[in-house]
Design a protein around this motif. Sequence first.
Motif, PDB file in Angstrom:
ATOM      1  N   SER A 165       0.741  -1.045  -0.154  1.00  0.00           N
ATOM      2  CA  SER A 165      -0.021   0.111   0.067  1.00  0.00           C
ATOM      3  C   SER A 165       0.979   1.242  -0.048  1.00  0.00           C
ATOM      4  CB  SER A 165      -0.920   0.020   1.154  1.00  0.00           C
ATOM      5  OG  SER A 165      -1.457   1.307   1.132  1.00  0.00           O
ATOM      6  N   HIS A 166       1.995   1.397   0.807  1.00  0.00           N
ATOM      7  CA  HIS A 166       2.784   2.459   0.861  1.00  0.00           C
ATOM      8  C   HIS A 166       3.579   2.681  -0.307  1.00  0.00           C
ATOM      9  CE1 HIS A 166       1.779   2.987   4.894  1.00  0.00           C
ATOM     10  NE2 HIS A 166       2.378   2.361   5.468  1.00  0.00           N
ATOM     11  N   SER A 167       3.946   1.555  -0.814  1.00  0.00           N
ATOM     12  CA  SER A 167       4.820   1.591  -2.236  1.00  0.00           C
ATOM     13  C   SER A 167       3.880   2.012  -3.378  1.00  0.00           C
ATOM     14  CB  SER A 167       5.435   0.308  -2.644  1.00  0.00           C
ATOM     15  OG  SER A 167       4.457  -0.650  -3.228  1.00  0.00           O
ATOM     16  N   LEU A 168       2.655   1.949  -3.208  1.00  0.00           N
ATOM     17  CA  LEU A 168       1.723   2.287  -4.216  1.00  0.00           C
ATOM     18  C   LEU A 168       1.316   3.722  -4.096  1.00  0.00           C
ATOM     19  CD1 LEU A 168      -0.540  -0.851  -4.580  1.00  0.00           C
ATOM     20  CD2 LEU A 168       1.192  -0.248  -6.449  1.00  0.00           C
ATOM     21  N   GLY A 169       1.644   4.405  -3.134  1.00  0.00           N
ATOM     22  CA  GLY A 169       1.590   5.882  -2.843  1.00  0.00           C
ATOM     23  C   GLY A 169       0.736   6.310  -1.671  1.00  0.00           C
ATOM     24  N   ALA A 170      -0.094   5.351  -1.199  1.00  0.00           N
ATOM     25  CA  ALA A 170      -0.970   5.441  -0.240  1.00  0.00           C
ATOM     26  C   ALA A 170      -0.173   5.754   1.302  1.00  0.00           C
ATOM     27  CB  ALA A 170      -1.895   4.175   0.009  1.00  0.00           C
ATOM     28  N   GLY A 171      -0.662   6.912   1.754  1.00  0.00           N
ATOM     29  CA  GLY A 171       0.038   7.226   3.187  1.00  0.00           C
ATOM     30  C   GLY A 171      -0.518   6.465   4.166  1.00  0.00           C
TER      31      GLY A 171
ATOM     32  N   PRO B  71       7.747   6.700   1.059  1.00  0.00           N
ATOM     33  CA  PRO B  71       7.669   5.767  -0.318  1.00  0.00           C
ATOM     34  C   PRO B  71       6.820   6.217  -1.333  1.00  0.00           C
ATOM     35  CG  PRO B  71       6.991   4.663   2.058  1.00  0.00           C
ATOM     36  CD  PRO B  71       7.349   6.076   2.267  1.00  0.00           C
ATOM     37  N   GLN B  72       5.727   7.121  -1.018  1.00  0.00           N
ATOM     38  CA  GLN B  72       4.742   7.371  -1.959  1.00  0.00           C
ATOM     39  C   GLN B  72       5.147   8.754  -2.865  1.00  0.00           C
ATOM     40  OE1 GLN B  72       4.410   7.349   1.501  1.00  0.00           O
ATOM     41  NE2 GLN B  72       3.062   8.910   2.250  1.00  0.00           N
ATOM     42  N   VAL B  76       8.735   4.849  -7.232  1.00  0.00           N
ATOM     43  CA  VAL B  76       9.429   3.677  -7.153  1.00  0.00           C
ATOM     44  C   VAL B  76       8.246   2.449  -7.018  1.00  0.00           C
ATOM     45  CG1 VAL B  76      10.971   2.059  -5.828  1.00  0.00           C
ATOM     46  CG2 VAL B  76      11.561   4.340  -6.127  1.00  0.00           C
ATOM     47  N   PHE B  78       7.179  -1.440  -6.459  1.00  0.00           N
ATOM     48  CA  PHE B  78       7.511  -2.679  -5.864  1.00  0.00           C
ATOM     49  C   PHE B  78       6.819  -4.003  -5.960  1.00  0.00           C
ATOM     50  CE2 PHE B  78      10.402  -3.126  -1.920  1.00  0.00           C
ATOM     51  CZ  PHE B  78      10.397  -4.684  -2.022  1.00  0.00           C
ATOM     52  N   SER B 146       1.844  -2.211 -10.250  1.00  0.00           N
ATOM     53  CA  SER B 146       2.957  -1.139 -10.001  1.00  0.00           C
ATOM     54  C   SER B 146       3.181  -0.589 -11.373  1.00  0.00           C
ATOM     55  CB  SER B 146       4.310  -2.110  -9.896  1.00  0.00           C
ATOM     56  OG  SER B 146       4.182  -2.427  -8.620  1.00  0.00           O
TER      57      SER B 146
END
Lengths: 257, 381
Positions: A165-171, B71-72, B76, B78, B146
């Motif tokens: 979730s974080h890596s997809l841009g969700a805070g 990260p957001q 990148v 994943f 992704s």
Amino acid sequence: MKIYSFSALVTALVMIAGLFFSSPFVALLKSFTIADGFSALLNRQVMMVVITSLVTALLATGLAAVVGTILGYYFTFHKNAGSRWLKTFFSLPLVLPPSAAGYMLLLAFGRYGLIGAPLYQTFSVQIMFTVSALVLAQFFVVTPLMMQAASSAFQQVPDSLVKASHSLGAGEFTTFIKVLLPLSKPVLLAGAITAFARAIGEFGATMMVAGRLKTIPIMIYVKAMGGDAGVADGLSLLLVLLSFTVLMLVNVIGERH
Amino acid sequence: MSLELNEVSLEIDRELILDRVSLKLPAGQSLVVLGNSGAGKSKLLEVIAGLIRNQYGRIAFRNRELTPLPPQERGVGFVFQDYALFPHMNAGENILFGLNARKASSAEKSKWLKAVTEELRIDHLLERFPAELSGGQQQRVALARSMVLRPEVLLLDEPLSALDAASRERLALLIKRIQKKYKVTMIYVTHDHNEARFMGDQVLVLEAGKVVQIGSPEVIFARPGSRFVAHFTATRNIFPGRIVDQYDDRRALVEFPGGRLISASFPEAGAEVWVCLRPEHLALVSSETAAGELTGNVGKEPAGANQLNGYRINQFIPQGGVTVLVELEKEGARLMVFSSSRKVEQKELVVGSEVKLAVAASHVHCLPRQPDDIYCQPYIS
């Protein structure tokens, strides 16, 4: 031969335990008469007590669901040196004698209490011996239950889902709302149901802050002490049925989950 | 214009997980990270993605400092080993999760959803939930999730390890095609040396959080810089030996328990070495074949100079398909060499028979050996 002896011993112990645990229920059923029980329950005063109990327990559970979930989230995802101490502190009401909890609430929220005094002096608001006090006492006792349920629910969500979730841009907030809450729903619901059952059955802390107000457990105590077995029997049976239903619901949710 | 890691270190519970990792990967290229379990491969990806904060060092992409960003904000992508699809959302909702989080417009969402799902051939699976998808389909959905965000850097953590062989091959081809088509800078973690060879423009070998070698797959596999790398890249035949003679600056004679060979990759004369021979570089030959005829030789070695004689076939280990790994033995020294299954089926090779081997000098790689290094027999994997 030894195995058989052990098996027989276990069976005997189970039977003795069964007899012990069922004896209060058998006694209640023996004491309860349908005519007396129902007429006692349909009494206006008793009905008010039931309604007060249901309303305060629902309010306390609602508040505990929100606060306990946030606490559970915090202690699952923000582990640091102090969080273990803090979690233990928030769990205290679980093991604290309810009468002590009630007394401490009196000290804090009473008219001359730590928070109660400035509240009364500034806004003329009195919490103790009102319905708010009942909600407060129940909330104090059941929030740790909800916190523990939430903690275990969030721990069951795979770490990789949160990371994804974080890596997809969700805070953090979006992850909480869109990922953690939906995936934890069954356990949170079971936690809330358990909290409600605990709140409606809460006696010690509620008794200390209730004043003249009465909830079901207080009423049972008063009537039992006063020799009014009809009301005590009826209300006790009501709580037994409610508790049984709650446990069944929790089990069903657990199995589905 | 590249992804740069400069002295990146990570410590968790006072344990050093990553130890001063530095690398420079040109934009649009792929880097494969090879290493044992617990070497820090996944943690390296998580640090680059910002899922874990590194305490030391800096990470930058196209001269943009990523280190302080959450990260957001890093751009990148994943892809996780266990797919990490949200089980309560269908494939379409999973794929759109990132675009929804970024509050993309409906037009943008439908445009990229269509493009990516058609590319990955999963446009017919959008209504299905993860539990209703096969492993390969789930990983395609994860990849689409992704890719729909058009990341500049794509990190893949052992994406094929949970798949069956057939799905693994198909998805490996797909990932490589997509990486090249969209010119994504990719870091791909695996412990499979075959995947590493296929996927990487560069290969990095990580051991206990440290970079032990980085280079092109050709260099890493043909010229491992240490015995660990040699082992890890399935060199299989590693012998303790010694450089006994040096002909010129390109050729030396190395002696080891299995025989003597001319090497074109060696330290100074007289050095104690590990002799590394990859099974695919050894050829089972008839007695007439001269070593000089093998491609890759340097200079004109005398006929038979790079041959090993007197080895007997111990056993055959099928590798699936047309290849078989042949275990040979001579006076306690064991050698592994690839051959075709056909030769075994047609009894050209039989257990107990004596064979001759040839190898190009350029494929005899000698590593410096410390006197206290322990001898290791070739291993089978």
